[in-house]
Design a protein around this motif. Structure first.
Motif, short mmCIF file in Angstrom:
data_model
loop_
_atom_site.label_atom_id
_atom_site.label_comp_id
_atom_site.label_asym_id
_atom_site.label_seq_id
_atom_site.Cartn_x
_atom_site.Cartn_y
_atom_site.Cartn_z
N GLY A 20 0.80 -1.17 0.00
CA GLY A 20 -0.18 0.26 -0.11
C GLY A 20 0.66 1.21 -0.05
O GLY A 20 2.07 1.13 0.43
N THR A 21 0.48 2.48 -0.36
CA THR A 21 1.06 3.62 -0.52
C THR A 21 0.61 4.67 -0.06
O THR A 21 -0.67 4.83 -0.17
N GLN A 45 5.56 3.35 1.54
CA GLN A 45 4.89 2.12 1.36
C GLN A 45 5.00 1.27 2.63
O GLN A 45 5.95 1.35 3.42
N ASP A 84 4.83 -3.11 2.85
CA ASP A 84 4.51 -4.47 2.21
C ASP A 84 4.08 -5.44 3.41
O ASP A 84 4.13 -6.64 2.96
N ALA A 140 -0.53 -3.89 7.11
CA ALA A 140 -0.27 -2.58 6.01
C ALA A 140 -1.15 -1.58 6.43
O ALA A 140 -0.81 -0.07 6.58
N ARG A 141 -2.50 -1.71 6.44
CA ARG A 141 -3.40 -0.59 6.80
C ARG A 141 -3.19 0.18 8.01
O ARG A 141 -3.29 1.38 8.16
N THR A 191 -3.97 7.82 1.38
CA THR A 191 -3.50 6.37 1.21
C THR A 191 -4.02 5.73 0.27
O THR A 191 -5.31 5.77 -0.03
N THR A 192 -3.47 4.68 -0.45
CA THR A 192 -4.15 3.88 -1.53
C THR A 192 -3.49 2.37 -1.60
O THR A 192 -2.30 2.29 -1.26
N PHE A 193 -4.39 1.50 -1.69
CA PHE A 193 -3.79 0.11 -2.00
C PHE A 193 -4.03 -0.38 -3.38
O PHE A 193 -4.06 -1.45 -3.62
N ASP A 194 -4.39 0.64 -4.23
CA ASP A 194 -4.46 0.28 -5.67
C ASP A 194 -3.20 0.24 -6.17
O ASP A 194 -2.13 1.19 -6.29
#
Length: 460
Positions: free
Chosen positions: A221-222, A282, A284, A290-291, A311-314
């Motif tokens: 996630g980023t 990020q 991993d 991760a969230r 924050t995105t998990f795309d």
């Protein structure tokens, strides 16, 4: 003995793996660093196995001809630059992945294996080789070992040396030294493996490496956060570290870098006008972990004054942000040639380094963009100049040295991952002092008494 005799002997060892045509050898005189001096090699050798390396070393030693080991030439310190009359020994044809052992999580490789190719090969076994220099799609493991290369993942996984178990090294007498182990633990004798990692080809030629692998991490996630001041971004980095959060990546871009990348990629990074710094993180760790990790980082950034945090998990969005980060040097080319520095400072002083670079930019009248690995304090201030102007080149050189001085004054080091090479020899002496330099010279003399390997690199 004559050079003709040496060339005849090398031709017998290498056959078509020996180049003497100046039009061919010219491509192997230097690496990517424009400041570093380079000379005209006598020949370029392309061995295909350890035995050939040993024979080349013995032949050059007997004729008193120096050897400069070289990988793909992606270096940024001049460490692989030729000197007049040397033999450049290129290891790119030694490019076999000899073994992947999933049960013991290790790989055995030759030095010419491209970093990205190794990562792709071990991923098929559910494994991960962490070191990822920005040139990972063409740099080789041998060069990574010789400079102790780092990359974007260092904050969590460390640099190259943290993934190396053992080496095969051809010494100055042509003998083959085997260091290290295949086991997880091992403290038998001096740690000779680490001695050769980062030695920039001055002590021997690495012909094989046993590398430690890790389980393949989850898709990351980023989180991206924009700050109105570099000081606020620096506070966020410090607090993230203090909270004990260890993202798999934490990168910072200053306003100049952001502007260049947005123009180059014809996209907006979401920073908005007036953004002084962008922090990209990020995780991993996967799933809820991760969230939770990225949620904590986003909260820290907001508390530190971030004007935007997202924050995105795309995977596509995350990759787009990383593509932007990796594109900084290419993006700067529209303004001129670039000269990238490599200083590492305590993470609490990143903002001060960026401020110092802004001051130096004003003093020399050149654009300086700062991008780097905020997670470990390794920054890459990049100076843009007109390569056709001797005056601008001189000012770029001055800025390069001034940045190193600022880095040292902040309690840092003059290189975090690019190495000393032929451009920072005086700075190494300044950083480690006379006793440190004397110790370096003693080690060099013990292993390479004839000064066969890469003379003049790292220190005088």
């Amino acid at each position: 003995m004559s050079t003709d005799a040496l060339l005849t002997r090398l031709n017998g060892i290498l056959g078509d793996g020996l180049a003497v045509d100046p039009d061919v050898t010219a491509a192997y005189r230097r690496d990517v660093m424009p400041l570093a001096p380079f000379g005209e090699p006598l020949a370029v050798a392309f061995p295909t196995d350890t035995a050939q390396v040993q024979e080349v070393v013995r032949a050059c030693a007997e004729h008193g001809v120096p050897i400069v080991p070289r990988g793909a030439g992606s270096g940024l310190s001049g460490a692989a630059n030729a000197i007049d009359g040397c033999v450049v020994l290129v290891t790119t044809r030694m490019n076999a992945i000899l073994e992947i052992d999933p049960d013991n999580r290790l790989a055995v490789v030759e030095p010419g294996v491209v970093n990205l190719d190794l990562r792709g090969a071990v991923e098929k076994h559910g494994l991960f080789y962490p070191p990822d220099p920005s040139s990972y799609d063409w740099c080789t493991i041998g060069g990574n070992l010789s400079t102790n290369a780092g990359g974007l993942c260092c904050v969590k996984y460390g640099v190259t040396t943290d993934s190396v178990l053992g080496l095969h090294v051809v010494l100055a007498d042509g003998e083959l030294l085997k260091t290290g182990r295949r086991t997880v633990k091992g403290v038998a004798g001096y740690d000779l493996t680490k001695l050769f990692i980062g030695s920039e080809g001055t002590l021997g030629v690495i012909t094989q490496a046993t590398l430690a692998l890790r389980p393949l991490p989850q898709a990351p996630g980023t989180m991206v956060a924009a700050f109105g001041s570099t000081e606020a971004a620096g506070v966020a980095v410090t607090r993230i570290v203090r909270e004990g959060i260890v993202p798999s990546l934490m990168e910072i871009m200053d306003a100049t870098s952001i502007e260049a990348v947005e123009r180059h990629l014809k996209t907006e990074l979401g920073a908005g006008k007036g953004c002084a710094a962008l922090l990209i993180c990020q995780s991993d760790s996967g799933g809820e972990a991760a969230r939770r990790e990225l949620g904590m980082i986003e909260q820290v950034c907001t508390d530190a004054g971030a004007e935007m945090a997202f924050t995105t998990f795309d995977p596509a969005e995350g990759q787009a942000l990383l593509t932007a980060r990796r594109a900084v040097l290419t993006a700067l080319e529209v303004y001129g040639a670039w000269l990238t520095d490599d200083v590492c400072v305590p993470r609490t002083r990143i903002a001060e380094l960026i401020a110092g670079c802004e001051r130096i930019s004003g003093e020399v009248g050149l654009r300086i963009a700062v991008v780097g690995h905020a997670g470990d304090g390794n920054m890459h201030p990049t100076i843009v100049y007109d390569p056709t102007s001797e005056d601008e080149f001189a000012r770029a050189r001055q800025a390069f040295d001034d940045i190193l001085a600022v880095g040292l004054s902040l309690g840092g080091t003059v290189t975090g991952e690019h190495g000393i090479g032929k451009i920072k020899r005086d700075w190494l002496a300044r950083e480690i002092g006379p006793i440190g330099l004397r110790t370096h010279r003693a080690i060099k003399a013990a292993l390479d008494p004839g000064n066969l390997f890469n003379p003049g690199s790292m220190f005088h």
